[in-house]
Design a protein around this motif. Structure first.
Motif, PDB file in Angstrom:
ATOM      1  N   ASN A  43     -26.911   7.254  36.688  1.00 31.35           N
ATOM      2  CA  ASN A  43     -27.843   6.573  35.787  1.00 31.35           C
ATOM      3  C   ASN A  43     -27.606   6.964  34.329  1.00 31.35           C
ATOM      4  O   ASN A  43     -27.664   6.114  33.434  1.00 31.35           O
ATOM      5  N   ARG A  44     -27.328   8.253  34.098  1.00 33.48           N
ATOM      6  CA  ARG A  44     -27.063   8.695  32.736  1.00 33.48           C
ATOM      7  C   ARG A  44     -25.775   8.085  32.202  1.00 33.48           C
ATOM      8  O   ARG A  44     -25.682   7.704  31.027  1.00 33.48           O
ATOM      9  N   LEU A  45     -24.760   7.974  33.075  1.00 26.64           N
ATOM     10  CA  LEU A  45     -23.498   7.356  32.660  1.00 26.64           C
ATOM     11  C   LEU A  45     -23.708   5.888  32.297  1.00 26.64           C
ATOM     12  O   LEU A  45     -23.182   5.399  31.286  1.00 26.64           O
ATOM     13  N   ALA A  46     -24.501   5.188  33.118  1.00 26.71           N
ATOM     14  CA  ALA A  46     -24.790   3.780  32.838  1.00 26.71           C
ATOM     15  C   ALA A  46     -25.538   3.629  31.527  1.00 26.71           C
ATOM     16  O   ALA A  46     -25.262   2.721  30.737  1.00 26.71           O
ATOM     17  N   GLU A  47     -26.490   4.514  31.261  1.00 21.60           N
ATOM     18  CA  GLU A  47     -27.240   4.453  30.008  1.00 21.60           C
ATOM     19  C   GLU A  47     -26.338   4.728  28.811  1.00 21.60           C
ATOM     20  O   GLU A  47     -26.550   4.184  27.728  1.00 21.60           O
ATOM     21  N   THR A  48     -25.326   5.564  29.014  1.00 22.65           N
ATOM     22  CA  THR A  48     -24.418   5.899  27.926  1.00 22.65           C
ATOM     23  C   THR A  48     -23.524   4.731  27.548  1.00 22.65           C
ATOM     24  O   THR A  48     -23.304   4.447  26.361  1.00 22.65           O
ATOM     25  N   VAL A  49     -22.998   4.016  28.562  1.00 18.92           N
ATOM     26  CA  VAL A  49     -22.054   2.912  28.275  1.00 18.92           C
ATOM     27  C   VAL A  49     -22.774   1.618  27.931  1.00 18.92           C
ATOM     28  O   VAL A  49     -22.180   0.726  27.312  1.00 18.92           O
ATOM     29  N   ARG A  50     -24.042   1.492  28.309  1.00 20.95           N
ATOM     30  CA  ARG A  50     -24.754   0.222  28.135  1.00 20.95           C
ATOM     31  C   ARG A  50     -24.786  -0.263  26.678  1.00 20.95           C
ATOM     32  O   ARG A  50     -24.585  -1.453  26.422  1.00 20.95           O
ATOM     33  N   PRO A  51     -24.992   0.612  25.685  1.00 17.93           N
ATOM     34  CA  PRO A  51     -25.012   0.101  24.300  1.00 17.93           C
ATOM     35  C   PRO A  51     -23.666  -0.445  23.832  1.00 17.93           C
ATOM     36  O   PRO A  51     -23.608  -1.142  22.814  1.00 17.93           O
ATOM     37  N   ILE A 111     -19.516 -10.594  35.607  1.00 22.77           N
ATOM     38  CA  ILE A 111     -20.134  -9.784  36.667  1.00 22.77           C
ATOM     39  C   ILE A 111     -20.161  -8.301  36.304  1.00 22.77           C
ATOM     40  O   ILE A 111     -21.176  -7.632  36.466  1.00 22.77           O
ATOM     41  N   GLY A 112     -19.042  -7.792  35.789  1.00 19.61           N
ATOM     42  CA  GLY A 112     -18.936  -6.362  35.510  1.00 19.61           C
ATOM     43  C   GLY A 112     -19.973  -5.865  34.524  1.00 19.61           C
ATOM     44  O   GLY A 112     -20.651  -4.855  34.768  1.00 19.61           O
ATOM     45  N   GLU A 113     -20.119  -6.575  33.401  1.00 22.98           N
ATOM     46  CA  GLU A 113     -21.071  -6.105  32.398  1.00 22.98           C
ATOM     47  C   GLU A 113     -22.513  -6.248  32.873  1.00 22.98           C
ATOM     48  O   GLU A 113     -23.353  -5.404  32.573  1.00 22.98           O
ATOM     49  N   LEU A 114     -22.800  -7.306  33.606  1.00 24.47           N
ATOM     50  CA  LEU A 114     -24.159  -7.455  34.144  1.00 24.47           C
ATOM     51  C   LEU A 114     -24.470  -6.348  35.146  1.00 24.47           C
ATOM     52  O   LEU A 114     -25.595  -5.850  35.218  1.00 24.47           O
ATOM     53  N   THR A 115     -23.460  -5.951  35.925  1.00 22.78           N
ATOM     54  CA  THR A 115     -23.655  -4.862  36.887  1.00 22.78           C
ATOM     55  C   THR A 115     -23.899  -3.544  36.171  1.00 22.78           C
ATOM     56  O   THR A 115     -24.816  -2.786  36.525  1.00 22.78           O
ATOM     57  N   LEU A 116     -23.083  -3.258  35.157  1.00 23.84           N
ATOM     58  CA  LEU A 116     -23.273  -2.026  34.393  1.00 23.84           C
ATOM     59  C   LEU A 116     -24.623  -2.011  33.696  1.00 23.84           C
ATOM     60  O   LEU A 116     -25.243  -0.953  33.544  1.00 23.84           O
ATOM     61  N   ALA A 117     -25.078  -3.183  33.275  1.00 26.67           N
ATOM     62  CA  ALA A 117     -26.350  -3.258  32.575  1.00 26.67           C
ATOM     63  C   ALA A 117     -27.540  -3.042  33.504  1.00 26.67           C
ATOM     64  O   ALA A 117     -28.574  -2.521  33.093  1.00 26.67           O
ATOM     65  N   ALA A 118     -27.377  -3.441  34.760  1.00 26.15           N
ATOM     66  CA  ALA A 118     -28.517  -3.430  35.685  1.00 26.15           C
ATOM     67  C   ALA A 118     -28.514  -2.254  36.654  1.00 26.15           C
ATOM     68  O   ALA A 118     -29.488  -2.068  37.377  1.00 26.15           O
ATOM     69  N   VAL A 119     -27.443  -1.461  36.682  1.00 23.49           N
ATOM     70  CA  VAL A 119     -27.332  -0.433  37.702  1.00 23.49           C
ATOM     71  C   VAL A 119     -28.450   0.609  37.575  1.00 23.49           C
ATOM     72  O   VAL A 119     -28.725   1.119  36.505  1.00 23.49           O
ATOM     73  N   ARG A 120     -29.122   0.864  38.686  1.00 21.50           N
ATOM     74  CA  ARG A 120     -30.137   1.896  38.782  1.00 21.50           C
ATOM     75  C   ARG A 120     -30.023   2.511  40.173  1.00 21.50           C
ATOM     76  O   ARG A 120     -30.180   1.813  41.183  1.00 21.50           O
ATOM     77  N   VAL A 121     -29.740   3.780  40.231  1.00 27.28           N
ATOM     78  CA  VAL A 121     -29.575   4.460  41.512  1.00 27.28           C
ATOM     79  C   VAL A 121     -30.821   5.282  41.792  1.00 27.28           C
ATOM     80  O   VAL A 121     -31.261   6.071  40.942  1.00 27.28           O
ATOM     81  N   MET A 122     -31.384   5.091  42.984  1.00 30.32           N
ATOM     82  CA  MET A 122     -32.608   5.797  43.357  1.00 30.32           C
ATOM     83  C   MET A 122     -32.343   6.703  44.553  1.00 30.32           C
ATOM     84  O   MET A 122     -31.512   6.406  45.412  1.00 30.32           O
ATOM     85  N   ASP A 123     -33.060   7.822  44.596  1.00 29.35           N
ATOM     86  CA  ASP A 123     -33.061   8.726  45.761  1.00 29.35           C
ATOM     87  C   ASP A 123     -31.664   9.238  46.106  1.00 29.35           C
ATOM     88  O   ASP A 123     -31.286   9.330  47.275  1.00 29.35           O
ATOM     89  N   MET A 124     -30.864   9.577  45.078  1.00 25.60           N
ATOM     90  CA  MET A 124     -29.559  10.182  45.336  1.00 25.60           C
ATOM     91  C   MET A 124     -29.426  11.544  44.673  1.00 25.60           C
ATOM     92  O   MET A 124     -28.327  12.077  44.519  1.00 25.60           O
ATOM     93  N   GLY A 125     -30.548  12.090  44.239  1.00 28.15           N
ATOM     94  CA  GLY A 125     -30.538  13.436  43.679  1.00 28.15           C
ATOM     95  C   GLY A 125     -29.725  13.544  42.406  1.00 28.15           C
ATOM     96  O   GLY A 125     -29.773  12.679  41.534  1.00 28.15           O
ATOM     97  N   VAL A 126     -28.958  14.641  42.328  1.00 31.28           N
ATOM     98  CA  VAL A 126     -28.173  14.917  41.120  1.00 31.28           C
ATOM     99  C   VAL A 126     -27.129  13.835  40.879  1.00 31.28           C
ATOM    100  O   VAL A 126     -26.901  13.396  39.744  1.00 31.28           O
ATOM    101  N   MET A 127     -26.472  13.374  41.954  1.00 32.10           N
ATOM    102  CA  MET A 127     -25.444  12.340  41.810  1.00 32.10           C
ATOM    103  C   MET A 127     -26.041  11.056  41.241  1.00 32.10           C
ATOM    104  O   MET A 127     -25.468  10.431  40.339  1.00 32.10           O
ATOM    105  N   GLY A 128     -27.192  10.647  41.756  1.00 34.94           N
ATOM    106  CA  GLY A 128     -27.841   9.451  41.249  1.00 34.94           C
ATOM    107  C   GLY A 128     -28.235   9.610  39.789  1.00 34.94           C
ATOM    108  O   GLY A 128     -28.110   8.673  38.996  1.00 34.94           O
ATOM    109  N   HIS A 129     -28.705  10.798  39.427  1.00 34.20           N
ATOM    110  CA  HIS A 129     -29.077  11.053  38.039  1.00 34.20           C
ATOM    111  C   HIS A 129     -27.863  10.936  37.120  1.00 34.20           C
ATOM    112  O   HIS A 129     -27.945  10.350  36.022  1.00 34.20           O
ATOM    113  N   LEU A 130     -26.726  11.475  37.562  1.00 35.12           N
ATOM    114  CA  LEU A 130     -25.509  11.403  36.748  1.00 35.12           C
ATOM    115  C   LEU A 130     -25.038   9.958  36.578  1.00 35.12           C
ATOM    116  O   LEU A 130     -24.615   9.557  35.490  1.00 35.12           O
TER     117      LEU A 130
END
Length: 261
Positions: free
Chosen positions: A199-207, A178-197
């Motif tokens: 998403n960037r964190l998820a993109e960093t750990v995904r590889p 569950i954990g890795e699938l969640t990290l792989a699929a997480v996308r936060v919308m309409d949360m401004g700077v926090m959502g952007h951070l």
């Protein structure tokens, strides 16, 4: 250290129930390969590459075989009381798990292809195609091995550190399924700077997810865009090294602070 490792390997072979369980696992692997008998070697290779994800799920039984439950058996208390360095205890058992894991990995490969391939299928394949299949198999094994090392290191850390014993089992499989699938699929919308951070964190750990090479998380697209053909293999070895380094460092830190009774 070598004497301790030898003793750990001997102790693992004395656990007949565990040895029987791994024998059944190899038999099931052979039967899985047997369902592909008659198919071209290239198709058997593709099926094996898909089958290799099972290594992430057998990592915990392997780690538990090497180190789990020793405290409950009282042997860990005896080893510490005898004066053995805690660094040697932790790394010795982990090394035993990794060494046996490599052997099991090779036996899994042999068992699968013994079931899947017939001598006629191998000899009847063109030499160039056999070579391509052989290179593909070698690359698949080199790509998976470091991720298995990272998975066993994580599983060993949880099995060795957490009490009661079942907590580590639950946490490991929750993370893998569950954990890795969640990290792989997480996308936060309409949360401004926090959502952007986020998403960037998820993109960093995904590889660096352990299951990255078995499921498409978008890193293949990024790899192709860079034109970096060596990225998947290099990423796997970096991922394995990071997981092993982080979990081993944290495990040693907690073990040194742990009171052994």
């Amino acid at each position: 250290m070598l004497n301790y490792l030898s003793a750990e390997l001997w102790r693992m072979t004395r656990r007949r129930t565990a040895c029987l369980g791994w024998g059944i696992y190899l038999l099931l692997t052979f039967l899985t390969g047997l369902t592909l008998r008659g198919n071209p070697p290239s198709e058997c290779l593709l099926a094996f590459r898909n089958f290799m994800v099972i290594g992430l799920y057998v990592a915990f039984p392997l780690a538990d075989w090497a180190g789990g439950g020793v405290d409950r058996a009282g042997s860990l208390t005896n080893e510490v009381s005898f004066g053995l360095p805690r660094l040697r205890i932790y790394l010795g058992k982990l090394s035993a798990a990794l060494l046996v894991g490599v052997v099991l990995f090779l036996l899994t490969t042999v068992a699968f292809f013994l079931g899947a391939l017939t001598p006629e299928a191998v000899l009847g394949t063109a030499g160039e195609e056999r070579q391509l299949v052989g290179v593909g198999l070698l690359l698949a094994m080199c790509n998976s091995l470091p991720r298995y090392v990272g998975a066993v290191s994580l599983a060993y850390f949880l099995a060795f550190t957490l009490r009661p014993a079942g907590v580590g089992t639950v946490l490991y499989y929750l993370y893998i399924t569950i954990g890795e699938l969640t990290l792989a699929a997480v996308r936060v919308m309409d949360m401004g700077v926090m959502g952007h951070l986020i998403n960037r964190l998820a993109e960093t750990v995904r590889p660096f997810l352990l299951s990255n090479t078995y499921f498409s998380y978008g890193t293949e697209i990024a790899s192709s865009a860079r034109g970096d053909g060596a990225w998947p293999l290099g990423n796997s070895w970096l991922t394995g090294a990071l997981w092993m380094g982080l979990t081993t460092g944290l495990g040693l830190l907690l073990f040194r602070r742990r009171e052994i009774r």
